[in-house]
Design a protein around this motif. Structure first.
Motif, PDB file in Angstrom:
ATOM      1  N   UNK A  81       1.046  -1.202   0.137  1.00 20.43           N
ATOM      2  CA  UNK A  81      -0.079   0.282   0.375  1.00 20.43           C
ATOM      3  C   UNK A  81       0.803   1.626  -0.065  1.00 20.43           C
ATOM      4  N   UNK A  82       2.537   1.514   0.758  1.00 16.41           N
ATOM      5  CA  UNK A  82       3.253   2.306   0.797  1.00 16.41           C
ATOM      6  C   UNK A  82       3.681   2.357  -0.046  1.00 16.41           C
ATOM      7  N   UNK A  83       4.039   1.251  -1.135  1.00 21.74           N
ATOM      8  CA  UNK A  83       3.859   1.856  -2.675  1.00 21.74           C
ATOM      9  C   UNK A  83       3.309   2.247  -3.714  1.00 21.74           C
ATOM     10  N   UNK A  84       2.090   1.716  -3.514  1.00 24.72           N
ATOM     11  CA  UNK A  84       0.595   2.357  -4.129  1.00 24.72           C
ATOM     12  C   UNK A  84       0.858   3.163  -4.426  1.00 24.72           C
ATOM     13  N   UNK A  85       0.430   3.932  -3.362  1.00 29.22           N
ATOM     14  CA  UNK A  85       0.255   5.564  -2.779  1.00 29.22           C
ATOM     15  C   UNK A  85       0.980   6.514  -3.151  1.00 29.22           C
ATOM     16  N   UNK A  86       2.258   6.107  -4.116  1.00 35.40           N
ATOM     17  CA  UNK A  86       3.392   6.822  -4.477  1.00 35.40           C
ATOM     18  C   UNK A  86       3.875   7.970  -3.826  1.00 35.40           C
ATOM     19  N   UNK A  87       4.548   7.434  -2.288  1.00 38.67           N
ATOM     20  CA  UNK A  87       5.052   8.041  -1.350  1.00 38.67           C
ATOM     21  C   UNK A  87       6.743   8.636  -1.617  1.00 38.67           C
ATOM     22  N   UNK A  88       7.083   8.524  -2.543  1.00 37.14           N
ATOM     23  CA  UNK A  88       8.595   8.978  -3.324  1.00 37.14           C
ATOM     24  C   UNK A  88       9.541   8.846  -2.242  1.00 37.14           C
ATOM     25  N   UNK A  89       9.737   9.999  -1.936  1.00 39.84           N
ATOM     26  CA  UNK A  89      11.071   9.973  -0.912  1.00 39.84           C
ATOM     27  C   UNK A  89      10.564   9.809   0.526  1.00 39.84           C
TER      28      UNK A  89
END
Length: 533
Positions: A446-454
């Motif tokens: 889910x963290x990757x899916x939300x494109x949290x970037x840096x």
């Protein structure tokens, strides 16, 4: 000889544009804080002052503006320093436009030297591009009883973009008497030889830039070069490692004083070869700005009080303190010891210093209890109870930013939304609570899916920011499976940015981070790894 005191200021960044310039009040408060330290040292202490660069915010500053500000500033310093020597060194902001953009220039430092030329005890060390970068500072050496060498690390005359510089060993070796000196050697420079905490992973601040500049830094640079949007890539001076090796081989106990990164810190680098000397390194915070950094997460910034260092020489002993002063002049100065050491030939015998202690109990307790419950897919819902143990009306209420994902549903009696969209909780004596749905990420996918970037990390956390000295600070986390096995805690000093590990305690069906007699401006945080499934 009597004790000697060297006041180490850095990164004034005077003459900023009207929107960012803190104005004459902060300069007056700085001079007042300097005067307080000198007065507390006593009348018999010999005093000197140095500013290690970034005197102004941009090399394109008009000469008349430089003259106006620095004639006034030096005049105010003279009121508290008398005829003590003042030494001014350049930083990257004094050499380049905005501290970053070409051309590299000598004009601003020449204008500054002309502005203070009428003061016979103020010395500007700013060599031209074809001159040696290192020079002995005899005026300061005689006052302090040590050998002081000024080094201009801003040499970056080529390239369109840079906040870095250059260290050359030949320039140091050419200084008479620097090899095997029987006194401590004090090296003054702007750039760091060793990365400082917090800033070595910090992202370049683009909050006051144009849309094009922000897009270039935040999107294009990291696409072209990994982590190119980070400060450290453009801020390091070439040759730092070689210079450190040389400083050890000089065979003298050396103190390096620098600025550039706006965070006070100290390190002792011991020699590994017989006959070599130790190097004690201390950086100064910014004396003229409110430095922001993201201690509270990617969306929320906190700020440091402006500060300067006080280096005291007492026989063979040296101590380094940081003095933080209130940017509004409403609170007393905060003094924090960075390092103490005793010279034994070419070595420094470092003495452990006591960490910051509580200077004033403003509240009896400051607590936050978090309860996690499964929310949306891959998310946590969060319930929080905040308690501030203090008599009613004894502490002024304040707005506390809430950490949650964008578009999280947050409800509570004292929850508010600022025009910027930031969600805050009004904290005042007594108890309050709030609930946030879909507030925290639960798993890596889910963290990757939300494109949290840096902001992406395989860890999640909850935190408590202690604003006032508390007899007891307590952060509790419940509802996390296997919490006792997987969680860990940290305590961050928001004055210096230094983060330290802290042991967690069992707390009913969860864990707790407990700090008795917690000083003000501390961040308690409980971390845990994201689920991988």
């Amino acid at each position: 000889m009597s004790d000697a005191l060297l006041l180490h200021l850095s990164d004034l960044h005077f003459c900023q544009n009207k929107e960012r310039d803190p104005g004459p009040l902060l300069r007056q408060l700085l001079c007042k804080a300097v005067g307080t330290v000198v007065e507390e040292a006593g009348p018999d202490v010999r005093v000197g002052l140095v500013v290690t660069g970034d005197l102004i915010d941009s090399s394109e500053t008009p000469p008349e503006r430089i003259a106006e500000v620095f004639q006034s500033f030096v005049g105010d310093l003279r009121q508290v320093l008398g005829s003590a020597p003042i030494v001014l060194l350049p930083g990257n902001h004094d050499r380049r436009i905005g501290g970053v953009f070409a051309p590299w220039s000598t004009r601003a430092m020449q204008d500054l030297a002309a502005a203070v030329s009428g003061d016979g005890c103020t010395y500007v060390h700013a060599p031209n591009a074809d001159e040696p970068l290192a020079h002995p500072v005899h005026e300061l050496s005689s006052v302090l009883g040590v050998q002081v060498v000024a080094y201009d690390s801003t040499h970056a005359i080529e390239g369109k973009v840079s906040a870095g510089g250059l260290f050359r060993t030949t320039d140091l070796l050419a200084v008479p008497g620097i090899v095997g000196c029987d006194k401590p050697v004090v090296l003054l420079l702007h750039h760091h030889l060793v990365p400082t905490p917090v800033t070595d992973v910090g992202v370049m601040d683009t909050s006051h830039t144009t849309w094009f500049e922000r897009t270039f830094v935040q999107r294009f640079l990291p696409w072209l070069v990994s982590f190119a949007d980070r400060e450290e890539l453009f801020m390091t001076a070439l040759g730092a490692g070689t210079t450190l090796t040389l400083l050890n081989s000089l065979g003298s106990a050396t103190v390096v004083l620098h600025g550039h990164k706006h965070y006070p810190t100290a390190r002792l680098l011991r020699a590994t070869q017989a006959g070599d000397g130790d190097v004690l390194i201390a950086s100064a915070g910014s004396s003229g700005t409110l430095e922001h950094y993201r201690a509270l997460g990617p969306q929320e910034r906190t700020f440091l009080w402006p500060s300067f260092n006080a280096v005291t020489f007492r026989g063979d002993d040296v101590s380094i303190e940081t003095i933080f002063f209130s940017p509004k002049g409403t609170r007393p100065n905060v003094r924090q010891t960075l390092a103490r050491a005793t010279r034994k030939g070419p070595s420094w015998d470092g003495a452990p210093v006591q960490g910051p202690v509580i200077s004033e109990v403003r509240v009896e307790s400051d607590e936050a209890e978090f309860l996690l419950t499964p929310g949306g897919v891959g998310l946590w819902d969060v319930s929080c109870v905040r308690r501030l143990g203090a008599p009613h009306n004894s502490v002024r209420p304040y707005q506390e930013p809430l950490e949650a994902l964008p578009r999280a549903g947050i409800t509570g009696e004292r929850v508010g939304v600022e025009p910027s969209g930031r969600v805050t909780l009004l904290v005042q004596p007594g108890e309050t609570s709030y609930r946030a749905t879909s507030a925290l990420v639960r798993n890596v996918g889910e963290a990757r899916r939300r494109h949290l970037g840096e902001a992406f990390s395989p860890f999640q956390s909850v935190s408590l920011k202690v604003r006032r000295g508390a007899r007891l600070a307590r952060l509790v986390l419940r509802g996390l499976p296997r919490a006792a096995e997987i969680t860990f805690g940290t305590l961050t000093d928001l004055n210096t940015g230094q983060e330290r590990p802290v042991r967690l305690e069992p707390a009913d069906d969860g864990v707790a981070l407990v700090v008795p007699f917690c000083p003000a401006r501390r961040l308690l945080r409980i971390h845990w790894p994201l689920e991988t499934a």
